[in-house]
Enzyme design. Structure first.
Site, mmCIF file in Angstrom:
data_model
loop_
_atom_site.group_PDB
_atom_site.id
_atom_site.type_symbol
_atom_site.label_atom_id
_atom_site.label_comp_id
_atom_site.label_asym_id
_atom_site.label_seq_id
_atom_site.Cartn_x
_atom_site.Cartn_y
_atom_site.Cartn_z
ATOM 1 N N SER A 5 0.856 -1.182 0.000
ATOM 2 C CA SER A 5 0.000 0.000 0.000
ATOM 3 C C SER A 5 0.891 1.230 0.000
ATOM 4 O O SER A 5 2.080 1.141 0.347
ATOM 5 C CB SER A 5 -0.881 0.000 1.264
ATOM 6 O OG SER A 5 -1.539 1.245 1.429
ATOM 7 N N TYR A 54 -2.802 -0.105 10.579
ATOM 8 C CA TYR A 54 -2.790 -0.512 9.174
ATOM 9 C C TYR A 54 -1.458 -0.146 8.534
ATOM 10 O O TYR A 54 -0.867 -0.943 7.797
ATOM 11 C CB TYR A 54 -3.940 0.168 8.434
ATOM 12 C CG TYR A 54 -4.040 -0.210 6.974
ATOM 13 C CD1 TYR A 54 -4.657 -1.400 6.583
ATOM 14 C CD2 TYR A 54 -3.534 0.626 5.981
ATOM 15 C CE1 TYR A 54 -4.758 -1.746 5.245
ATOM 16 C CE2 TYR A 54 -3.629 0.278 4.641
ATOM 17 C CZ TYR A 54 -4.238 -0.902 4.274
ATOM 18 O OH TYR A 54 -4.332 -1.242 2.939
#
Length: 257
Positions: free
Chosen positions: A148, A161
């Site tokens: 990501s 996250y």
């Protein structure tokens, strides 16, 4: 030119894509199928997988499904063995399964932290190891881990996250180092902000959407089809000397302050 394009051909290869009943995983599965690969879709919900498989078959894909929990090492080993027995050797693994839970870090529940880390990090290790052991015997294989932009950047309310995707980035590099000598290439794709069902609330938020578009050099949200080329490249012979690399598909977000 045709010889160069043949490097991207995945005909005859089998690809397992985890977390692929919808969103990024399904889009990547469809892209690999379009390049000729046989697809094995994975998720925990057999009914959703069946619908996803039907969608790909309508486009002409050769696809099967395997419902298992990527966090369960025993279930993963059994599923990988069954896939290799029924669909053939897994040539390509895309570790896509993941989750997001937003909350201020000081209020983040420990049980949610553990669930997120197990889903986003443990699964990459568990599924990656089960598949790589077999790839190592064959002296070949492609593993693509979905990272990501949060592998590099932080945002308020998503520190766990960010930590998990930073770990996936470094695990990708470690896999490449340990398994590269055995003929494997292990790389990552780092998506930016994409229009998916998981991001729908952000897409629908005018303030956030305006901020993101202004922050992104390409001046738009990512569309799922933007990920297909990167996935096919990293899964194909075209990337045979690319190892331990994270390819950010983010419209330039990680290049801009």
């Amino acid at each position: 030119m045709l010889a160069a394009l043949r490097q991207f051909d995945l005909t005859g290869r089998t690809a397992l894509v985890t977390g692929s009943s919808a969103g990024i995983g399904l889009a990547i599965a469809g892209g690999l199928a379009g390049a000729g690969a046989r697809i094995v879709l994975n998720g925990r919900d057999a009914a959703r997988l069946a619908r996803a498989a039907a969608h790909l078959r309508e486009a002409g894909a050769e696809v099967s499904t395997s419902a298992f929990d990527v966090k369960d090492a025993v279930a993963v080993e059994a599923a990988v063995a069954a896939i290799e027995s029924q669909a053939g050797p897994i040539d390509i693994l895309v570790n896509n399964a993941g989750m997001q839970r937003r909350a201020p870090l000081q209020d983040y529940p420990l049980e949610t932290w553990r669930e997120l880390m197990a889903t986003n990090v443990d699964s990459v290790f568990i599924v990656g190891q089960a598949v790589a052991r077999r790839m190592i015997e064959r002296k070949r294989g492609k593993i693509v881990n979905i990272c990501s932009v949060q592998s590099e950047l932080g945002r308020p309310g998503i520190a766990p996250y960010t930590a998990s995707k930073g770990a996936v980035k470094m695990l990708t590099k470690g896999m490449a180092i340990d398994w590269g000598p055995h003929g494997l290439q292990v790389n990552g794709i780092g998506p930016g902000y994409f229009k998916t069902e998981l991001n729908q609330a952000l897409v629908d938020n005018p303030e956030f959407s305006a901020w993101l578009i202004n922050r992104t050099p390409s001046r738009r949200w990512g569309e799922l089809e933007d990920l297909v080329g990167a996935a096919v490249f990293l899964a194909s012979d075209a990337s045979r000397f690319v190892n331990g690399h994270i390819l950010y598909v983010d419209g330039g977000v990680t290049a801009s302050l």
